[in-house]
Design a protein around this motif. Sequence first.
Motif, PDB file in Angstrom:
ATOM      1  N   GLY A 175      57.179 -38.352  85.028  1.00  0.00           N
ATOM      2  CA  GLY A 175      58.168 -39.577  84.606  1.00  0.00           C
ATOM      3  C   GLY A 175      59.228 -39.492  85.751  1.00  0.00           C
ATOM      4  O   GLY A 175      59.559 -38.460  86.354  1.00  0.00           O
ATOM      5  N   ASN A 176      59.735 -40.825  85.983  1.00  0.00           N
ATOM      6  CA  ASN A 176      60.778 -40.869  86.855  1.00  0.00           C
ATOM      7  C   ASN A 176      62.164 -41.115  86.370  1.00  0.00           C
ATOM      8  O   ASN A 176      63.251 -41.203  86.661  1.00  0.00           O
ATOM      9  CB  ASN A 176      60.499 -42.094  87.778  1.00  0.00           C
ATOM     10  N   PRO A 235      55.868 -45.902  89.322  1.00  0.00           N
ATOM     11  CA  PRO A 235      56.945 -45.434  88.500  1.00  0.00           C
ATOM     12  C   PRO A 235      57.149 -45.443  87.103  1.00  0.00           C
ATOM     13  O   PRO A 235      56.175 -46.524  86.483  1.00  0.00           O
ATOM     14  CB  PRO A 235      58.101 -46.167  89.056  1.00  0.00           C
ATOM     15  N   LEU A 236      57.249 -44.622  86.331  1.00  0.00           N
ATOM     16  CA  LEU A 236      57.032 -44.399  84.941  1.00  0.00           C
ATOM     17  C   LEU A 236      58.428 -43.833  84.313  1.00  0.00           C
ATOM     18  O   LEU A 236      58.780 -42.882  84.593  1.00  0.00           O
ATOM     19  CB  LEU A 236      55.921 -43.463  84.814  1.00  0.00           C
ATOM     20  N   LEU A 237      59.108 -44.829  83.491  1.00  0.00           N
ATOM     21  CA  LEU A 237      60.330 -44.384  82.828  1.00  0.00           C
ATOM     22  C   LEU A 237      60.234 -44.633  81.441  1.00  0.00           C
ATOM     23  O   LEU A 237      59.245 -45.325  80.967  1.00  0.00           O
ATOM     24  CB  LEU A 237      61.065 -45.735  83.208  1.00  0.00           C
ATOM     25  N   MET A 294      50.178 -41.034  76.978  1.00  0.00           N
ATOM     26  CA  MET A 294      49.823 -42.125  77.752  1.00  0.00           C
ATOM     27  C   MET A 294      50.314 -41.989  79.215  1.00  0.00           C
ATOM     28  O   MET A 294      49.506 -42.269  79.948  1.00  0.00           O
ATOM     29  CB  MET A 294      50.407 -43.450  77.354  1.00  0.00           C
ATOM     30  N   GLY A 295      51.303 -41.222  79.374  1.00  0.00           N
ATOM     31  CA  GLY A 295      51.876 -41.246  80.773  1.00  0.00           C
ATOM     32  C   GLY A 295      50.893 -40.027  81.713  1.00  0.00           C
ATOM     33  O   GLY A 295      50.587 -40.237  82.498  1.00  0.00           O
ATOM     34  N   ARG A 296      50.563 -39.088  80.706  1.00  0.00           N
ATOM     35  CA  ARG A 296      49.709 -38.172  81.285  1.00  0.00           C
ATOM     36  C   ARG A 296      48.358 -38.872  81.692  1.00  0.00           C
ATOM     37  O   ARG A 296      47.808 -38.387  82.871  1.00  0.00           O
ATOM     38  CB  ARG A 296      49.091 -36.902  80.477  1.00  0.00           C
ATOM     39  N   ALA A 308      50.237 -52.236  87.210  1.00  0.00           N
ATOM     40  CA  ALA A 308      51.420 -52.661  87.072  1.00  0.00           C
ATOM     41  C   ALA A 308      52.283 -51.814  88.337  1.00  0.00           C
ATOM     42  O   ALA A 308      51.811 -50.810  88.887  1.00  0.00           O
ATOM     43  CB  ALA A 308      52.179 -52.103  85.616  1.00  0.00           C
ATOM     44  N   ASP A 309      53.631 -52.607  88.671  1.00  0.00           N
ATOM     45  CA  ASP A 309      54.478 -51.911  89.831  1.00  0.00           C
ATOM     46  C   ASP A 309      55.365 -50.998  88.999  1.00  0.00           C
ATOM     47  O   ASP A 309      55.990 -50.225  89.595  1.00  0.00           O
ATOM     48  CB  ASP A 309      55.233 -53.062  90.127  1.00  0.00           C
TER      49      ASP A 309
END
Length: 107
Positions: free
Chosen positions: A106-107, A85-87, A73-75, A56-57
């Motif tokens: 996270g961004n 980028p992770l929001l 999931m982010g980890r 994913a972008d």
Amino acid sequence: MSNVNRTAVCTARILLVEDDSTLSMIISETLQRDGFEVETACNGVEGLQKFTKHGADLIVADVMMPRMDGFEMGRKIRQISRTVPLLFLTAKSGIDDIVEGFELGGN
């Protein structure tokens, strides 16, 4: 004169991970209407699988989800990619929650 093809469009691929199906549909349709390609997942396990398989972008993820929350999931995604980028979407507003989101990338 430039040889650049001005009709070429680069579409960002967004992975939306949200367990509320109504909210997921609203966000997905809005992003698609704005020209983004959106893939959805209904929990962190499915989101991680789709990211691993398709990439994913940009990832937009709910924090509180069944099976695997957005932070976990982010980890795991940060172990695969440090740059995507992770929001996070969340109703949580405590300082500890905000710090945790930023600490895991996270961004």
